[in-house]
Design a protein around this motif. Sequence first.
Motif, PDB file in Angstrom:
ATOM      1  N   PHE A  80       0.863  -1.185   0.000  1.00 47.85           N
ATOM      2  CA  PHE A  80       0.000   0.000   0.000  1.00 47.85           C
ATOM      3  C   PHE A  80       0.902   1.239   0.000  1.00 47.85           C
ATOM      4  N   GLU A  81       0.319   2.364  -0.365  1.00 41.68           N
ATOM      5  CA  GLU A  81       1.079   3.604  -0.453  1.00 41.68           C
ATOM      6  C   GLU A  81       1.527   4.045   0.937  1.00 41.68           C
ATOM      7  N   LEU A  82       2.773   4.520   1.031  1.00 41.76           N
ATOM      8  CA  LEU A  82       3.330   4.942   2.305  1.00 41.76           C
ATOM      9  C   LEU A  82       3.501   6.457   2.349  1.00 41.76           C
ATOM     10  N   PRO A  83       3.257   7.074   3.508  1.00 43.50           N
ATOM     11  CA  PRO A  83       3.473   8.518   3.630  1.00 43.50           C
ATOM     12  C   PRO A  83       4.961   8.845   3.473  1.00 43.50           C
ATOM     13  N   PRO A  84       5.340   9.633   2.477  1.00 41.63           N
ATOM     14  CA  PRO A  84       6.761   9.955   2.252  1.00 41.63           C
ATOM     15  C   PRO A  84       7.449  10.552   3.477  1.00 41.63           C
ATOM     16  N   SER A  85       6.708  11.340   4.252  1.00 41.35           N
ATOM     17  CA  SER A  85       7.328  11.976   5.419  1.00 41.35           C
ATOM     18  C   SER A  85       7.768  10.943   6.451  1.00 41.35           C
ATOM     19  N   LEU A  86       6.961   9.890   6.653  1.00 43.10           N
ATOM     20  CA  LEU A  86       7.325   8.842   7.600  1.00 43.10           C
ATOM     21  C   LEU A  86       8.538   8.064   7.115  1.00 43.10           C
ATOM     22  N   VAL A  87       8.551   7.745   5.821  1.00 42.95           N
ATOM     23  CA  VAL A  87       9.683   7.005   5.257  1.00 42.95           C
ATOM     24  C   VAL A  87      10.963   7.833   5.361  1.00 42.95           C
ATOM     25  N   GLU A  88      10.856   9.103   5.041  1.00 42.40           N
ATOM     26  CA  GLU A  88      12.023   9.979   5.092  1.00 42.40           C
ATOM     27  C   GLU A  88      12.559  10.090   6.525  1.00 42.40           C
ATOM     28  N   ALA A  89      11.657  10.253   7.477  1.00 36.97           N
ATOM     29  CA  ALA A  89      12.072  10.365   8.878  1.00 36.97           C
ATOM     30  C   ALA A  89      12.718   9.073   9.361  1.00 36.97           C
ATOM     31  N   GLU A  90      12.134   7.937   8.991  1.00 40.06           N
ATOM     32  CA  GLU A  90      12.678   6.636   9.405  1.00 40.06           C
ATOM     33  C   GLU A  90      14.041   6.389   8.770  1.00 40.06           C
ATOM     34  N   ALA A  91      14.179   6.724   7.487  1.00 32.97           N
ATOM     35  CA  ALA A  91      15.464   6.562   6.801  1.00 32.97           C
ATOM     36  C   ALA A  91      16.538   7.404   7.478  1.00 32.97           C
ATOM     37  N   GLY A  92      16.173   8.616   7.893  1.00 34.37           N
ATOM     38  CA  GLY A  92      17.117   9.483   8.587  1.00 34.37           C
ATOM     39  C   GLY A  92      17.569   8.892   9.911  1.00 34.37           C
ATOM     40  N   GLN A  93      16.617   8.301  10.650  1.00 33.99           N
ATOM     41  CA  GLN A  93      16.960   7.673  11.930  1.00 33.99           C
ATOM     42  C   GLN A  93      17.878   6.479  11.722  1.00 33.99           C
ATOM     43  N   ILE A  94      17.590   5.679  10.694  1.00 33.96           N
ATOM     44  CA  ILE A  94      18.425   4.509  10.400  1.00 33.96           C
ATOM     45  C   ILE A  94      19.841   4.943  10.051  1.00 33.96           C
ATOM     46  N   ALA A  95      19.953   5.932   9.179  1.00 32.74           N
ATOM     47  CA  ALA A  95      21.272   6.429   8.770  1.00 32.74           C
ATOM     48  C   ALA A  95      22.044   6.964   9.974  1.00 32.74           C
ATOM     49  N   HIS A  96      21.348   7.694  10.834  1.00 37.93           N
ATOM     50  CA  HIS A  96      21.975   8.281  12.020  1.00 37.93           C
ATOM     51  C   HIS A  96      22.464   7.194  12.972  1.00 37.93           C
ATOM     52  N   GLN A  97      21.630   6.191  13.201  1.00 32.84           N
ATOM     53  CA  GLN A  97      21.998   5.099  14.104  1.00 32.84           C
ATOM     54  C   GLN A  97      23.201   4.324  13.571  1.00 32.84           C
ATOM     55  N   LEU A  98      23.172   3.991  12.280  1.00 28.68           N
ATOM     56  CA  LEU A  98      24.267   3.231  11.684  1.00 28.68           C
ATOM     57  C   LEU A  98      25.567   4.048  11.694  1.00 28.68           C
ATOM     58  N   TRP A  99      25.456   5.361  11.491  1.00 26.94           N
ATOM     59  CA  TRP A  99      26.651   6.209  11.521  1.00 26.94           C
ATOM     60  C   TRP A  99      27.306   6.165  12.890  1.00 26.94           C
ATOM     61  N   HIS A 100      26.483   6.240  13.950  1.00 26.94           N
ATOM     62  CA  HIS A 100      27.033   6.193  15.307  1.00 26.94           C
ATOM     63  C   HIS A 100      27.620   4.824  15.634  1.00 26.94           C
ATOM     64  N   GLU A 101      27.044   3.751  15.069  1.00 28.39           N
ATOM     65  CA  GLU A 101      27.617   2.424  15.280  1.00 28.39           C
ATOM     66  C   GLU A 101      28.989   2.320  14.624  1.00 28.39           C
ATOM     67  N   ASP A 102      29.162   3.000  13.500  1.00 28.77           N
ATOM     68  CA  ASP A 102      30.454   2.997  12.809  1.00 28.77           C
ATOM     69  C   ASP A 102      31.435   3.990  13.428  1.00 28.77           C
TER      70      ASP A 102
END
Length: 443
Positions: free
Chosen positions: A302-324
């Motif tokens: 189903f169609e996803l709200p772009p704002s939620l996807v963008e926010a989640e992608a940002g959190q994932i990138a941020h978390q992975l950056w801190h792990e590295d």
Amino acid sequence: MTVKETLNDGLKRGYEIKITAAELDAKVLEKLKEAQPEVEMKGFRKGKVPMAMMKKQFGPKVLGEAMQESVDGAMNTHLETSGDRPAMQPEMKMANDEWKEGDDVVVNVSYEALPVVPEVDFSKIKLEKLVVKADDESVQEALTSLAETAKNFDDRKTGSKAKDGDQVIFDFLGKVDGEPFEGGAAEGHALELGSGQFIPGFEEGLIGVKAGEDKNVEVTFPADYNAEHLAGKVAVFECKILNVKEPKTSEIDDEMAKQFGAEDLAGLKGQITSKLEEEYAGAARAVTKRALLDELDKMVSFELPPSLVEAEAGQIAHQLWHEDNPEVEGHDHPEIETTEEHTKLADRRVKLGLLLAEIGQKAEIHVSDAEFTQAVMNQARQYGDQARQFFEFVQKNPQMQQQIRAPLFEDKVVDHIVEAAAMKEKEVSKDDLQKAVEALEEE
């Protein structure tokens, strides 16, 4: 008051909310009349202040409140009527930046609506439950490990020097600047060298002592020691060595079993078997849960709200950056860009999150206060002496409460789906289960 649609594109919504000057003025008058009975002003009795003076004195403040309440009310009414659920906080902006009292209020509202989530036939989901039995070898390994932790100490031969791992029985008196200090003395104290029970340097100072020997051990209290009057101070401990004992691993028998609360060895083996199989079941559940989420991801679209996807992608990138970059503890770092992989993972997480939330809502699944409290207690145990502070932090932090409730809710929804799915048990070895768990971590 009117609400006019200005945008309807996919999940994107836009509306113009208009409140006439007359409606706003009536709202202000209504609020002033409500407050009038309690208002006092010099020269007037309580409740007798003229409305004209009330409006002059309190009008600007009440006007702002009336405007906000009117806009919020119009928005809430619209959401109730339309059935829309905004994915994130709606954006509101005044259409006229030069608005002044007496003008109509026009506010432009925009948001992304949550999508309609399709129904899922759980009975079509085929899952495999891995079952592992605790074998004799695993039980024996656990018994051997317990025997090592339950070690006893036997007297060393007369004249033997204490080694790392030995137990020293001794009297001691601690002094700072030649004066004894509170809590710095004991008699017949038993200390296992290398256990880290005393401040750094103390146990090392007892290496090589013999029974009947006197030994002065000089140490420096850590700068952050919890007793401020001792922090950073040099202390001398006058020690009288009474005995030196060597470690001896306990025999795996009924006596050892009693040390761990069992009636006998057979009872302890039964406890170990149950504990191991409980651990295996927990690991197997994680494998089943991942398989279920993979199936749901394939079954539903189903169609996803772009704002939620963008926010989640940002959190994932941020978390992975801190792990590295674990050396960077704060957030004073360059802007982190999201990649296609981050967005792909965010798509999956947002879709499954919305799906599980919808399933849980329709099934009336809730996290009870008792379940929440138990989860907080489980986490608080990790903080030892700081457990109380952790409890207070959670009580005052709604975001932290949500972080604790979210996985509890998700697990209950997963259990609800699993109950209706087609489940097949498969008995496997401990090694096979371990490989399945490792595969989860690699994905």
